[in-house]
Design an enzyme around this catalytic site. Sequence first.
Site, PDB file in Angstrom:
ATOM      1  N   SER A  95      -1.462  11.164  10.166  1.00  0.00           N
ATOM      2  CA  SER A  95      -0.735  10.072  10.070  1.00  0.00           C
ATOM      3  C   SER A  95      -0.388   9.687   8.917  1.00  0.00           C
ATOM      4  CB  SER A  95      -1.279   9.046  11.013  1.00  0.00           C
ATOM      5  OG  SER A  95      -0.103   7.969  11.207  1.00  0.00           O
ATOM      6  N   HIS A 114      -0.716  -1.109  -0.914  1.00  0.00           N
ATOM      7  CA  HIS A 114       0.148  -2.027  -1.773  1.00  0.00           C
ATOM      8  C   HIS A 114      -0.783  -2.879  -2.249  1.00  0.00           C
ATOM      9  CE1 HIS A 114       2.922  -0.534   1.087  1.00  0.00           C
ATOM     10  NE2 HIS A 114       2.020  -0.683   2.233  1.00  0.00           N
ATOM     11  N   CYS A 171      -4.358  10.351  13.761  1.00  0.00           N
ATOM     12  CA  CYS A 171      -4.255  10.790  15.227  1.00  0.00           C
ATOM     13  C   CYS A 171      -5.290  12.040  15.378  1.00  0.00           C
ATOM     14  CB  CYS A 171      -3.105  10.970  15.564  1.00  0.00           C
ATOM     15  SG  CYS A 171      -1.664   9.746  15.627  1.00  0.00           S
TER      16      CYS A 171
END
Length: 122
Positions: A69, A74, A89
Amino acid sequence: MMGVVSLPRVIGKQVYGSLYECDTTVLGEQKVLEQIVRKAAEEGNMTLLDVKAWKIGDGVSIVAIVLESHITIHTWPEYNFATVDVYSCGSHTDPRKAFLYIVKELKARRYTMNEADRSSEF
């Protein structure tokens, strides 16, 4: 004797949170953050496919695509702040370990960590 029927299952493990009072010398350094996200994928036993980064103002946004995934960071150096999301996943992965590695490398003095099980059976 009847056999056990197993239903198809999608694994979904997400760890995300906010990091406060981080080391500002790291938060604005795109190359350093790229190395951190690469190592976080390794720490979480994820297969790294690609890393993209963008300098946005003083901050940086990093997206690591892993086979299982993604990992995102940020940053807002002006607030000593970052957000992190690790989603997988893969049953063999450890997104919590990847998240905590990032917390350590950004030298967050405090952080929130949320965990969500997004798995489904059909």
